[in-house]
Every structure is written in structure tokens, then in C-alpha cells.
Design a protein around this motif. Sequence first.
Motif, PDB file in Angstrom:
ATOM      1  N   GLN A 217      -7.876   6.954 -12.872  1.00 57.56           N
ATOM      2  CA  GLN A 217      -8.964   6.274 -12.166  1.00 57.56           C
ATOM      3  C   GLN A 217     -10.321   6.693 -12.726  1.00 57.56           C
ATOM      4  OE1 GLN A 217      -8.493   6.287  -7.753  1.00 57.56           O
ATOM      5  NE2 GLN A 217      -6.468   7.126  -8.150  1.00 57.56           N
ATOM      6  N   LEU A 249      -4.949  -0.478 -10.952  1.00 58.59           N
ATOM      7  CA  LEU A 249      -4.713   0.020 -12.308  1.00 58.59           C
ATOM      8  C   LEU A 249      -3.532  -0.668 -12.990  1.00 58.59           C
ATOM      9  CD1 LEU A 249      -5.175   3.853 -11.615  1.00 58.59           C
ATOM     10  CD2 LEU A 249      -6.772   2.348 -12.832  1.00 58.59           C
ATOM     11  N   ASN A 252      -3.744  -1.220 -16.580  1.00 58.37           N
ATOM     12  CA  ASN A 252      -3.933  -0.024 -17.407  1.00 58.37           C
ATOM     13  C   ASN A 252      -2.670   0.827 -17.515  1.00 58.37           C
ATOM     14  OD1 ASN A 252      -6.806  -0.431 -15.855  1.00 58.37           O
ATOM     15  ND2 ASN A 252      -7.077   0.172 -18.005  1.00 58.37           N
TER      16      ASN A 252
END
Length: 374
Positions: A217, A249, A252
Motif C-alpha cells: 500500500q 490492490l 498490483n
Amino acid sequence: MKVAVLTNVIPTYRKDFYNRVFTNESHEVTVFCQKSVPGSNLKPIHEQYGERVVLLKYWSPFQNDSLVFHFLPIFTLWKYDILVVDGNVRHVTMALLSTLFRLFGKKIVIWSNVYSAHGNSALQWVRRTWWRIFDNFLMYTEKDVEILNDKKFERKNIIAINNGLNQDEIDNTRSNWNKDKLEAFKKQHNIESQNIIISSGRVNKANNHALALEALQKVVTTIPDVLWVIIGNGTEIEVLKTAAQTEGLQNNILFLGEIYEEDKKSPWFLLSKVLIHPGFMGLTIFNSFGYSLPVIIHDNIMNHSPEVFLFEENKTGLLFKENDPVDLANKIIFALKNESKMEAMKQNVYNVVRHKNNTEIMSQQFFKMINTLK
């Protein structure tokens, strides 16, 4: 010379080592082991070796490997010239038999490591005290040899087997990938990130992927295109996937699941800039080093496996404060933003597994020990 190896199982990652051991023409080696380890994800390969492996029946009061009683063929084992025995007191009958055989003059080699992660200090003291009746020790790493000598074992015959993986296989797999093929692989998987990091291993509480997600994060605020590739499965995988969605996320993180084949793992390691391992580091360090990939691990060294003694801060990777997501994030950012420093580490880590720790070296060290006992 006939050599008996008493151990728990023959796992996949030891295949090349045992291939080399079993094909040695100077010594007849037989392994006595169990079929599997309850509660473990180890994949045994004993069936590949036919009569070179004798399967042992065993009993344990627990659903794991914490205490095991093997039913050993005593008279058969006595016919061997040398016994190489797992030096773990939790394998009770192996410990008792090797002690008895030693008292009757049989040549015994203890194959083990000095410390275990999260190990009970009292039990480790008992183990080292028991070891003192033996003369020959085949230790996992050179650091184990150093520590054992410091424990006043310096007059013993101690050799490091230098645990490792089949680096020849990894090198052969790596050679199949060049820059163009890797770029094509990225396009095939719709990956645009230039900042890929990777983790490989069981997704469980011990490996603490949740900490890395928390660190991620912070990383994305500095490096928005960072992509965390996760190889592995486990008890915490669904929790981790849910948390990734909750924290936004999902773009990612790439969950690949379990991958055991080297040719399928290879491109993911080669595309990555660093391996992060927020929890207990074990054999993954060899896989990472094999692909010239530095590692980021926590700084509580005694909470890792013995192989972590190959790690040198700022030479083979970076340390972060244990359980500190901010420090982990800072180390990830450093690794991604300091390419020249990481390049030097890449050469260092590869040198470790190419020249010191691999299955070829292991087999050489194994027979070096055996030959000292002729």
C-alpha cells in the motif's frame, strides 16, 4: 562400501543429489525413509529409485513430523559399513538405534543443522548433548560448521554438505529465455509493469504475505506500476485475495497459484527485480539466487531456516525490521529505484549457488565425508 541413509523422505528438490549419489560406482548407497510426511507439502519421489530405497513403517502420536517412531530393520542396517542418520531427536527410534550402533563401534554420520527456526532451545540443547557421543557430522551449511566448532565440537570430523538445488537445471532453463522472449511473455500476459517483485512459497501465516500486502500500500504511492507476483497456494490465499480487493490492490498483485515446473517458474523470476519474503525464509533462497535475484527478508535471522546463513546484508539482499510493513516498503522502494546497486547483488547471489551451494557440490561433500571413514 555400503552406506545406509536414514531420513524422513526423499523430496523433489533433492532429486539431482540422489541421482548423483545412487550412480556413484564406488559406494552402494541405500536410503531408508518413510513414504510421506503427514501435514507437509513435500512431494516425495522415492518410487523413482526402486530397490535403492527401503520404505519404513512408522507411527506418530501427532498429525505431523514432530515426534516419529520408525520401525527399523536392525539386523539389515547392521550389515552396512556406514550409517548416515538424520540428527533429529524427534525421530526417536533413529536416534536410539544410531546411539546403540555407535556404542557397538559402528561408523555413524549425523546429517543435520545446528538450529531450527522457532526451535525449542531446551530441545536443541538436548540434541547437541546427544550429538557429543558421535564423531562425524555432515552439516547443512558452512555456518553450521562454524557454530558447531564454537560449541566445542572442534575435534570432531565436521563437513558442510552445502545444501542447494539443481543449479544446472535452473541454468539450462534460464538459457531458453532472452530479452525478446521475455517481452513477448509479458505481452502475452498483458503485463506493462517495469517494476515486478516476486514471492514464492506457501501462502500461510508463517510466510506472512499479509505484511507484504500492507507494505505494498505504501509502495504504490511511490511506484504506482509495481506488480507483486505470488507463486504458491495455502491456507491464507483467499484471505489475501480478499484483502487485495478491499485495499484496491488487485491490479498490483498477480496470483499464479502453485508452480513446480522450473520452465514455468523461470520467466516470472527472470522478469522480477527482487524477491520479497516477509516471513520464514527456507529453500526459496536457493531458487531466488539461482535466477540471480536478490532477496528482501526480515532481520530476525533465528526465525529463518539454516539456509539463511548464506545471506549477507547489502551483498545478497536487504533486511527489514521483522513485522514492520513500513520498513519492508522502504526496502522494496530502494530495490526498485537503485538498479545499479541491485545489479552488483545479482552477481553475488548467483556466485553462491553456482560455486558453493548446489546439488553437485552436495554430492561431492557427501562422498568427501564417506571417504574420510574408509
